[in-house]
Design a protein around this motif. Sequence first.
Motif, mmCIF file in Angstrom:
data_model
loop_
_atom_site.group_PDB
_atom_site.id
_atom_site.type_symbol
_atom_site.label_atom_id
_atom_site.label_comp_id
_atom_site.label_asym_id
_atom_site.label_seq_id
_atom_site.Cartn_x
_atom_site.Cartn_y
_atom_site.Cartn_z
ATOM 1 N N VAL A 1 -4.662 3.097 4.554
ATOM 2 C CA VAL A 1 -4.862 4.084 3.489
ATOM 3 C C VAL A 1 -4.815 3.374 2.136
ATOM 4 O O VAL A 1 -3.750 2.912 1.721
ATOM 5 C CB VAL A 1 -3.784 5.190 3.514
ATOM 6 C CG1 VAL A 1 -4.049 6.209 2.403
ATOM 7 C CG2 VAL A 1 -3.750 5.887 4.863
ATOM 8 N N PRO A 2 -5.943 3.239 1.448
ATOM 9 C CA PRO A 2 -5.905 2.697 0.083
ATOM 10 C C PRO A 2 -5.184 3.670 -0.839
ATOM 11 O O PRO A 2 -5.281 4.895 -0.661
ATOM 12 C CB PRO A 2 -7.388 2.567 -0.289
ATOM 13 C CG PRO A 2 -8.115 2.578 1.020
ATOM 14 C CD PRO A 2 -7.316 3.460 1.910
ATOM 15 N N PRO A 3 -4.444 3.171 -1.835
ATOM 16 C CA PRO A 3 -3.720 4.061 -2.744
ATOM 17 C C PRO A 3 -4.631 4.686 -3.799
ATOM 18 O O PRO A 3 -4.558 4.370 -4.991
ATOM 19 C CB PRO A 3 -2.664 3.139 -3.375
ATOM 20 C CG PRO A 3 -3.275 1.781 -3.322
ATOM 21 C CD PRO A 3 -4.119 1.756 -2.078
ATOM 22 N N SER A 4 -5.506 5.563 -3.348
ATOM 23 C CA SER A 4 -6.351 6.340 -4.260
ATOM 24 C C SER A 4 -6.233 7.802 -3.870
ATOM 25 O O SER A 4 -5.914 8.128 -2.718
ATOM 26 C CB SER A 4 -7.813 5.893 -4.178
ATOM 27 O OG SER A 4 -8.428 6.378 -3.005
ATOM 28 N N LEU B 1 -0.707 1.798 6.741
ATOM 29 C CA LEU B 1 -0.833 0.533 6.025
ATOM 30 C C LEU B 1 -1.522 0.749 4.689
ATOM 31 O O LEU B 1 -2.651 1.252 4.653
ATOM 32 C CB LEU B 1 -1.640 -0.466 6.868
ATOM 33 C CG LEU B 1 -2.015 -1.783 6.194
ATOM 34 C CD1 LEU B 1 -0.761 -2.640 5.972
ATOM 35 C CD2 LEU B 1 -3.049 -2.552 7.026
ATOM 36 N N LEU B 2 -0.867 0.376 3.608
ATOM 37 C CA LEU B 2 -1.526 0.415 2.303
ATOM 38 C C LEU B 2 -2.532 -0.725 2.235
ATOM 39 O O LEU B 2 -2.164 -1.904 2.289
ATOM 40 C CB LEU B 2 -0.507 0.283 1.165
ATOM 41 C CG LEU B 2 0.085 1.602 0.660
ATOM 42 C CD1 LEU B 2 1.077 2.161 1.675
ATOM 43 C CD2 LEU B 2 0.753 1.423 -0.688
ATOM 44 N N VAL C 1 -0.166 7.008 -6.810
ATOM 45 C CA VAL C 1 -0.624 7.336 -5.461
ATOM 46 C C VAL C 1 0.217 6.594 -4.425
ATOM 47 O O VAL C 1 0.514 7.120 -3.353
ATOM 48 C CB VAL C 1 -2.123 7.000 -5.296
ATOM 49 C CG1 VAL C 1 -2.601 7.401 -3.902
ATOM 50 C CG2 VAL C 1 -2.955 7.713 -6.346
ATOM 51 N N ARG C 2 0.606 5.366 -4.738
ATOM 52 C CA ARG C 2 1.479 4.622 -3.827
ATOM 53 C C ARG C 2 2.768 5.421 -3.578
ATOM 54 O O ARG C 2 3.255 5.507 -2.445
ATOM 55 C CB ARG C 2 1.798 3.253 -4.405
ATOM 56 C CG ARG C 2 2.803 2.468 -3.553
ATOM 57 C CD ARG C 2 3.486 1.423 -4.393
ATOM 58 N NE ARG C 2 2.707 0.209 -4.528
ATOM 59 C CZ ARG C 2 2.755 -0.599 -5.584
ATOM 60 N NH1 ARG C 2 3.518 -0.276 -6.624
ATOM 61 N NH2 ARG C 2 2.053 -1.710 -5.617
ATOM 62 N N GLN C 3 3.329 5.996 -4.638
ATOM 63 C CA GLN C 3 4.538 6.796 -4.482
ATOM 64 C C GLN C 3 4.287 8.018 -3.612
ATOM 65 O O GLN C 3 5.137 8.401 -2.798
ATOM 66 C CB GLN C 3 5.072 7.222 -5.853
ATOM 67 C CG GLN C 3 5.662 6.076 -6.661
ATOM 68 C CD GLN C 3 6.271 6.548 -7.975
ATOM 69 O OE1 GLN C 3 6.069 7.693 -8.390
ATOM 70 N NE2 GLN C 3 7.007 5.667 -8.634
ATOM 71 N N GLY D 1 7.003 8.018 4.516
ATOM 72 C CA GLY D 1 8.347 7.509 4.728
ATOM 73 C C GLY D 1 8.432 6.334 5.674
ATOM 74 O O GLY D 1 7.836 5.283 5.440
ATOM 75 N N GLU D 2 9.179 6.511 6.768
ATOM 76 C CA GLU D 2 9.428 5.416 7.710
ATOM 77 C C GLU D 2 8.172 4.950 8.437
ATOM 78 O O GLU D 2 8.164 3.878 9.047
ATOM 79 C CB GLU D 2 10.475 5.844 8.745
ATOM 80 C CG GLU D 2 10.003 6.866 9.770
ATOM 81 C CD GLU D 2 10.112 8.317 9.306
ATOM 82 O OE1 GLU D 2 10.073 9.214 10.163
ATOM 83 O OE2 GLU D 2 10.225 8.544 8.077
ATOM 84 N N TYR D 3 7.100 5.733 8.386
ATOM 85 C CA TYR D 3 5.851 5.317 9.027
ATOM 86 C C TYR D 3 5.060 4.322 8.174
ATOM 87 O O TYR D 3 4.117 3.698 8.661
ATOM 88 C CB TYR D 3 4.966 6.529 9.324
ATOM 89 C CG TYR D 3 5.600 7.532 10.275
ATOM 90 C CD1 TYR D 3 5.982 7.145 11.557
ATOM 91 C CD2 TYR D 3 5.824 8.839 9.886
ATOM 92 C CE1 TYR D 3 6.571 8.062 12.426
ATOM 93 C CE2 TYR D 3 6.406 9.763 10.744
ATOM 94 C CZ TYR D 3 6.776 9.363 12.012
ATOM 95 O OH TYR D 3 7.356 10.261 12.875
#
Length: 411
Positions: free
Chosen positions: A279-282, A321-322, A335-337, A344-346
Amino acid sequence: MSAILPPAAGNLVSTESQVPRRQSINMEKIAALALRAGSMVEQIRGMLLAPDARKLPPTFSTAQLASLCRVDKAHVAYRITKDDLPVGQLTPSGGKRTFTLEQLRRWTRTYRGDQMRPAGRKAITIAVGNFKGGVAKTTTAMVLAQGLSLRGHRVLAIDTDPQGSLTTLHGLLPEAEVNEEMTIGPLCDGSETDIRYAIRSTYWDGIDLVAAAPFLFSAEFALPARQMRVPDFKFWDVLNAGLDSVRDLYDVIVIDTPPSLSYVTINALWAADGIVVPVPPSGLDFASSAQFWALLADMGGNLDAQSADREGKAFDFLHVLLSRVDAADPAMPAVRQWIQATYGEYTLPVEIPKTSVTSNKAAEFATVYDVQKYEGAAKTYKRAVDAYDSFVELVEQSIVGAWASPERAAK
């Protein structure tokens, strides 16, 4: 007064006095365009995949081998004197020693024995999925397969996306070099029940491939057609059943999925023991990932209800995965936040940077692990490789944990 130039061909414009007749684009023209595009891809591959338009695996330094074996270079030099593992090749000057991929894998299997598949356990199957394109899904699948093979594991890579991107990364042109017997197509139409017919070796020692090509779109019609003919047919279990005979032959099976919730995607997910979702942080990618889970949960509940003879579908692990993280994007931190708060833990504690290394290698039908010598900044290359190494090692920990679980021992 300036002259009025006539409109260029193919870019017709209208005026008040004249409405030109537009030329329609029929299937014949689209076929011609497809031929041009295919020819261009063939030319590009001919220039970039050397020699003879075929990919070759890289060679490895003593330092790289030592790092993967978790020892220092002095220990490698000492072990070479024992003459029980490949000694590699000295460079013409005699100053450095290099190792082929096959030689390196013999070392890593020896030194990483505690990470290898235990006797009596079967291959762990991992589906790399996301319903949105452009998230580095295929690159993630390829790097995972390569990274696990470097660490001594025997990997089967399965391309279930009709676009055939994973197949292309292995140096094959889907349109020109892949036939139906190299894909999961015969499994889906019922002419085969065991996937072994489709498995081929690749340029990369330790990775075998089940390829894909555009004609695999037919599977999206074959599976529901079989369901209509045979009421008790489980369309979602075809790939899973086809893999039964090879789960003793491989350590890990990595499946690259189409960017949609299709019949084939469902088969890949239901054959998997674990899921990796890049998952890209967008904002758009985050929203798309939310749809992925909603649709997966809804579909899973329906299929579990139809499977009274078995327990509901469960996964050994799930990793978000970022990917394609652009530090220069001002929206990225927010977006990362969101992603970390949601998953979370995933969420894996590693981020894959968007760098010129990955961009350049993608243009060459390759990954960072294919790089023999990077022409750019060493720091940039190291940042990309370190991130992918961390990703592979984290997934390997989940694989080893799955092998050790009591539930798997009981299967």
